[in-house]
Design a protein around this motif. Structure first.
Motif, PDB file in Angstrom:
ATOM      1  N   UNK A 114      -2.177   5.351   2.133  1.00 34.04           N
ATOM      2  CA  UNK A 114      -0.734   5.444   2.337  1.00 34.04           C
ATOM      3  C   UNK A 114      -0.167   6.507   1.400  1.00 34.04           C
ATOM      4  N   UNK A 115       0.905   7.156   1.850  1.00 33.22           N
ATOM      5  CA  UNK A 115       1.455   8.305   1.139  1.00 33.22           C
ATOM      6  C   UNK A 115       2.972   8.161   0.998  1.00 33.22           C
ATOM      7  N   UNK A 116       3.453   8.196  -0.234  1.00 33.23           N
ATOM      8  CA  UNK A 116       4.888   8.095  -0.493  1.00 33.23           C
ATOM      9  C   UNK A 116       5.489   9.486  -0.656  1.00 33.23           C
ATOM     10  N   UNK A 123      -5.217   5.169  -2.118  1.00 36.98           N
ATOM     11  CA  UNK A 123      -6.380   5.173  -1.243  1.00 36.98           C
ATOM     12  C   UNK A 123      -6.855   3.749  -0.939  1.00 36.98           C
ATOM     13  N   UNK A 124      -7.473   3.605   0.229  1.00 42.99           N
ATOM     14  CA  UNK A 124      -8.234   2.406   0.552  1.00 42.99           C
ATOM     15  C   UNK A 124      -7.441   1.127   0.668  1.00 42.99           C
ATOM     16  N   UNK A 125      -6.262   1.189   1.267  1.00 42.84           N
ATOM     17  CA  UNK A 125      -5.467  -0.019   1.474  1.00 42.84           C
ATOM     18  C   UNK A 125      -5.950  -0.768   2.714  1.00 42.84           C
ATOM     19  N   UNK A 126      -5.708  -2.069   2.712  1.00 41.86           N
ATOM     20  CA  UNK A 126      -6.017  -2.903   3.874  1.00 41.86           C
ATOM     21  C   UNK A 126      -4.775  -3.705   4.238  1.00 41.86           C
ATOM     22  N   UNK A 127      -4.403  -3.665   5.516  1.00 44.57           N
ATOM     23  CA  UNK A 127      -3.273  -4.444   6.020  1.00 44.57           C
ATOM     24  C   UNK A 127      -3.709  -5.226   7.259  1.00 44.57           C
ATOM     25  N   UNK A 128      -3.109  -6.399   7.440  1.00 42.94           N
ATOM     26  CA  UNK A 128      -3.353  -7.215   8.625  1.00 42.94           C
ATOM     27  C   UNK A 128      -2.026  -7.525   9.299  1.00 42.94           C
TER      28      UNK A 128
END
Length: 239
Positions: A114-116, A123-128
Motif C-alpha cells: 500500500x502507498x500513501x 510492503x506485504x500487507x494482507x487484507x480480508x
C-alpha cells in the motif's frame, strides 16, 4: 557541503558534495580559481549507491514495520449492530447490507503493498473482505455509469472511476494482517483500492454512489489529484 530535507521523512537530510569540474587542471578541480582538492583513492570496499527497491513507486520510501495513522477527521465509534453499506445512484437495484449480511458474502484475501500520498509505502500487507465486484453485481450499475463516489460514515468522500473499483481491483475489507481492522485504520470496515494512493481507500466506509460523471471528493476539492496513481506520482492536481 549543503544539506536538504528529504521529502516525507522528517528530520532526515541528504548531504550534497561540492560539484567537481574534472575538465579543469589538477590545481583547479572545484571550479573555483586556485582551489586544490585531494581526491582519495577508490578502495575495493566502495560499492556506490544502494539499489532502490523496485516495489517502491517514485518518491516513496519503505516505512518498515510501521503502519502510520493519518486522517482528516476523528475516528468514529461504529457499532456493527447498526453498521450498513449501501450502493445507490445509477444502479438497477439500490442495495444495502447489514454487517452480518456483508460478512456472509464470499470473502477474498488480498496480499500486496500500500502507498500513501505522504510518501510512505508499506510492503506485504494482507487484507480480508469482499470484492466490490460482488457488491456491484447485486446492484447492477446502469450502462451509462462511469464513476463512483465512495463515502464514509464520518461524511468523508472520494471519487473513483468505475474501472478502478471493478475487475478485481477493490474490496470492502474488515481484517488486516489476520486481525479485525482497528478503529484508527478504518474499522470495522474500509474500502481497499491498493493500486491507488491510500486516501482513495476510504476508512469507515458506508457505501458507493454510482454516477455518470466525475465528482471530486474531499481531498480532490482541496488540491489532490482526481485519480492518484502512485506509479505516475499523481499526488496533486496537475501532476
Amino acid at each position: 557541503m549543503t544539506s536538504i530535507a528529504l521529502r516525507g521523512r522528517p528530520g532526515a537530510t541528504h548531504v550534497i558534495s561540492p560539484v567537481i569540474d574534472f575538465s579543469a587542471g589538477p590545481g583547479n578541480r572545484t571550479g573555483r580559481p586556485g582551489a586544490e582538492v585531494d581526491m582519495p583513492p577508490v578502495t575495493r570496499g566502495f560499492v556506490g549507491r544502494r539499489t532502490r527497491d523496485k516495489r517502491l513507486p517514485p518518491g516513496q520510501y519503505d516505512v518498515g514495520g510501521q503502519w502510520p495513522v493519518l486522517t482528516a477527521e476523528r475516528a468514529p465509534h461504529l457499532d456493527t449492530s447498526r453498521w450498513t453499506f449501501t450502493i445507490e445512484g445509477l444502479v438497477e437495484r439500490e442495495t444495502q447490507w447489514t454487517w452480518d449480511e456483508i460478512r456472509a458474502l464470499p470473502d477474498e484475501r488480498w496480499d500486496g503493498d500500500i502507498h500513501c500520498v505522504t510518501t510512505w509505502t508499506k510492503f506485504g500487507m494482507r487484507f480480508d473482505g469482499v470484492s466490490v465486484d460482488t457488491l456491484l453485481d447485486s446492484a447492477r450499475p446502469r450502462p451509462e455509469a462511469t464513476h463512483v463516489v465512495a463515502h464514509s460514515h464520518s461524511g468523508y468522500t472520494t471519487n473513483l472511476p468505475l474501472a478502478d473499483v471493478t475487475g478485481g481491483k477493490a474490496w470492502v475489507v474488515w481484517n488486516a494482517e489476520g486481525s479485525p481492522l482497528t478503529r484508527e485504520h478504518g474499522g470495522p470496515a474500509r474500502l481497499l483500492v491498493p493500486h491507488l494512493y491510500f486516501w482513495k481507500s476510504v476508512k469507515w466506509v458506508a457505501g458507493l454512489r454510482v454516477a455518470d460523471h466525475d465528482e471530486p471528493g474531499f481531498w480532490e476539492r482541496n488540491g489532490y489529484h482526481d485519480r492518484g496513481d502512485p506509479w505516475s506520482e499523481q499526488r496533486f492536481q496537475g501532476d
